[in-house]
Design a protein around this motif. Sequence first.
Motif, PDB file in Angstrom:
ATOM      1  N   ILE A   1      46.521 111.498 136.749  1.00 61.17           N
ATOM      2  CA  ILE A   1      45.607 111.047 138.108  1.00 61.17           C
ATOM      3  C   ILE A   1      44.330 111.750 137.980  1.00 61.17           C
ATOM      4  N   PHE A   2      44.294 112.796 137.614  1.00 56.75           N
ATOM      5  CA  PHE A   2      42.681 113.852 137.656  1.00 56.75           C
ATOM      6  C   PHE A   2      41.999 113.018 136.734  1.00 56.75           C
ATOM      7  N   GLY A   3      42.574 112.557 135.394  1.00 54.16           N
ATOM      8  CA  GLY A   3      41.826 112.116 134.251  1.00 54.16           C
ATOM      9  C   GLY A   3      41.356 110.999 134.565  1.00 54.16           C
ATOM     10  N   SER A   4      42.177 109.938 135.329  1.00 54.71           N
ATOM     11  CA  SER A   4      41.866 108.494 135.962  1.00 54.71           C
ATOM     12  C   SER A   4      40.485 108.476 136.712  1.00 54.71           C
ATOM     13  N   LEU A   5      40.693 109.573 137.741  1.00 55.05           N
ATOM     14  CA  LEU A   5      39.643 109.658 138.934  1.00 55.05           C
ATOM     15  C   LEU A   5      38.341 110.094 138.005  1.00 55.05           C
ATOM     16  N   ALA A   6      38.753 111.105 137.293  1.00 56.66           N
ATOM     17  CA  ALA A   6      37.273 111.825 136.506  1.00 56.66           C
ATOM     18  C   ALA A   6      36.446 110.538 135.951  1.00 56.66           C
ATOM     19  N   VAL A   7      37.267 109.845 134.947  1.00 57.97           N
ATOM     20  CA  VAL A   7      36.494 108.843 134.265  1.00 57.97           C
ATOM     21  C   VAL A   7      36.030 107.601 135.087  1.00 57.97           C
ATOM     22  N   ARG A   8      36.741 107.480 136.082  1.00 54.55           N
ATOM     23  CA  ARG A   8      36.264 106.379 137.150  1.00 54.55           C
ATOM     24  C   ARG A   8      34.903 106.875 137.659  1.00 54.55           C
ATOM     25  N   SER A   9      34.761 108.133 137.792  1.00 57.23           N
ATOM     26  CA  SER A   9      33.728 108.630 138.760  1.00 57.23           C
ATOM     27  C   SER A   9      32.520 108.415 137.744  1.00 57.23           C
ATOM     28  N   LEU A  10      32.735 108.449 136.479  1.00 61.04           N
ATOM     29  CA  LEU A  10      31.712 108.278 135.626  1.00 61.04           C
ATOM     30  C   LEU A  10      31.180 106.784 134.990  1.00 61.04           C
ATOM     31  N   GLY A  11      32.143 106.119 135.700  1.00 58.42           N
ATOM     32  CA  GLY A  11      31.781 104.738 135.382  1.00 58.42           C
ATOM     33  C   GLY A  11      32.222 104.296 134.096  1.00 58.42           C
ATOM     34  N   ARG A  12      33.365 104.930 133.628  1.00 62.37           N
ATOM     35  CA  ARG A  12      33.894 104.698 132.199  1.00 62.37           C
ATOM     36  C   ARG A  12      35.102 103.792 132.700  1.00 62.37           C
ATOM     37  N   PRO A  13      35.268 102.753 132.297  1.00 62.96           N
ATOM     38  CA  PRO A  13      36.563 101.967 132.552  1.00 62.96           C
ATOM     39  C   PRO A  13      37.472 102.048 131.212  1.00 62.96           C
ATOM     40  N   VAL A  14      38.708 102.384 131.385  1.00 61.06           N
ATOM     41  CA  VAL A  14      39.699 102.588 130.438  1.00 61.06           C
ATOM     42  C   VAL A  14      40.515 101.402 130.109  1.00 61.06           C
TER      43      VAL A  14
ATOM     44  N   LEU B   1      33.959 110.653 122.879  1.00 61.43           N
ATOM     45  CA  LEU B   1      34.881 109.605 122.169  1.00 61.43           C
ATOM     46  C   LEU B   1      35.333 108.477 123.211  1.00 61.43           C
ATOM     47  N   ALA B   2      36.539 107.828 122.842  1.00 60.57           N
ATOM     48  CA  ALA B   2      36.960 106.733 123.630  1.00 60.57           C
ATOM     49  C   ALA B   2      37.290 107.301 125.238  1.00 60.57           C
ATOM     50  N   ASP B   3      37.350 106.251 125.982  1.00 58.03           N
ATOM     51  CA  ASP B   3      37.708 106.576 127.629  1.00 58.03           C
ATOM     52  C   ASP B   3      39.053 107.360 127.731  1.00 58.03           C
ATOM     53  N   GLU B   4      39.808 106.750 126.825  1.00 58.59           N
ATOM     54  CA  GLU B   4      41.303 107.376 126.797  1.00 58.59           C
ATOM     55  C   GLU B   4      41.398 108.672 126.443  1.00 58.59           C
ATOM     56  N   ILE B   5      40.538 108.985 125.368  1.00 53.21           N
ATOM     57  CA  ILE B   5      40.543 110.408 125.016  1.00 53.21           C
ATOM     58  C   ILE B   5      39.834 111.430 126.167  1.00 53.21           C
ATOM     59  N   ALA B   6      38.778 110.949 126.681  1.00 54.05           N
ATOM     60  CA  ALA B   6      37.999 111.653 127.811  1.00 54.05           C
ATOM     61  C   ALA B   6      38.970 111.896 128.932  1.00 54.05           C
ATOM     62  N   LEU B   7      39.936 110.863 129.202  1.00 58.07           N
ATOM     63  CA  LEU B   7      40.752 110.815 130.534  1.00 58.07           C
ATOM     64  C   LEU B   7      41.637 112.013 130.322  1.00 58.07           C
ATOM     65  N   VAL B   8      42.166 112.242 129.165  1.00 52.58           N
ATOM     66  CA  VAL B   8      43.141 113.363 128.940  1.00 52.58           C
ATOM     67  C   VAL B   8      42.509 114.664 128.876  1.00 52.58           C
ATOM     68  N   HIS B   9      41.554 114.958 128.284  1.00 51.65           N
ATOM     69  CA  HIS B   9      40.657 115.866 128.139  1.00 51.65           C
ATOM     70  C   HIS B   9      40.301 116.595 129.630  1.00 51.65           C
ATOM     71  N   LEU B  10      39.669 115.542 130.515  1.00 47.71           N
ATOM     72  CA  LEU B  10      39.096 116.005 131.786  1.00 47.71           C
ATOM     73  C   LEU B  10      40.245 116.221 132.737  1.00 47.71           C
ATOM     74  N   GLY B  11      41.365 115.311 132.605  1.00 44.48           N
ATOM     75  CA  GLY B  11      42.638 115.449 133.385  1.00 44.48           C
ATOM     76  C   GLY B  11      43.055 116.902 133.284  1.00 44.48           C
ATOM     77  N   ALA B  12      43.365 117.313 131.899  1.00 42.84           N
ATOM     78  CA  ALA B  12      44.021 118.489 131.706  1.00 42.84           C
ATOM     79  C   ALA B  12      43.215 119.688 132.202  1.00 42.84           C
ATOM     80  N   GLY B  13      41.707 119.462 131.799  1.00 42.28           N
ATOM     81  CA  GLY B  13      41.041 120.632 132.378  1.00 42.28           C
ATOM     82  C   GLY B  13      40.934 120.892 133.703  1.00 42.28           C
TER      83      GLY B  13
END
Length: 219
Positions: A44-57, A125-137
């Motif tokens: 959830i957090f990762g999805s919100l984070a990449v969305r705020s960056l304008g990065r579609p998954v 890297l890919a948005d899916e990779i960024a999502l997990v990093h940002l969400g976990a962090g």
Amino acid sequence: MTLARLKSVAGVRIPDTALCIAAVDLLESSSPKFLCTHCLRTYIFGSLAVRSLGRPVADEEAAFCAALLHDLGLIPPYRRDSRFEIDGADAARDFCAKHQVSPERADLVWKAIALHTSPGISTRLADEIALVHLGAGLDFLGLGLDQVPPQVLDEILEKYLRMTFKSQFRDLLVEHCQHNPAAQVLTWTDDVARTAGCTLHGKTIPTASQIMSAAPFDE
């Protein structure tokens, strides 16, 4: 237990494909509840984070599976001889193979998990990779928490309780370090290992400075 059977949380849709349901089943059958809710909050957090960056998954299934399975390497059945990120990534790749996920998508899941503790790399890297990093962090260290509206945070924590996550997760990390102290050298968990009193060949886990000083080369 059916923690992920909600349709959406904080405006983030919870994928409910057969593959995603299988990932939920694996997480819930193998992990303590506090880790299950952490992994769901990560998505959830990762999805919100990449969305705020304008990065579609593009691949929600891969992102969801990676988020849910990113800490498998800390769970005894999946511990091997590598750092927990790699052990978890390998276990997730096996999961993908079992469910006939293409090698390319399985590799995306592997990278998202293997690199989820790698700042400065994952987000390039890919948005899916960024999502997990940002969400976990965000969930583990609170990185970016100030960017989450209070009402959104309240909804996430109401749906997926923390259950003294910080202390229980630290205990899990310490257990991992004690099980495999050699894998912690020159990783971010080496500090956790030293603080916990872990030893390697009867000595305290060395720091990077100590390793450089002991290197058998002259200037």
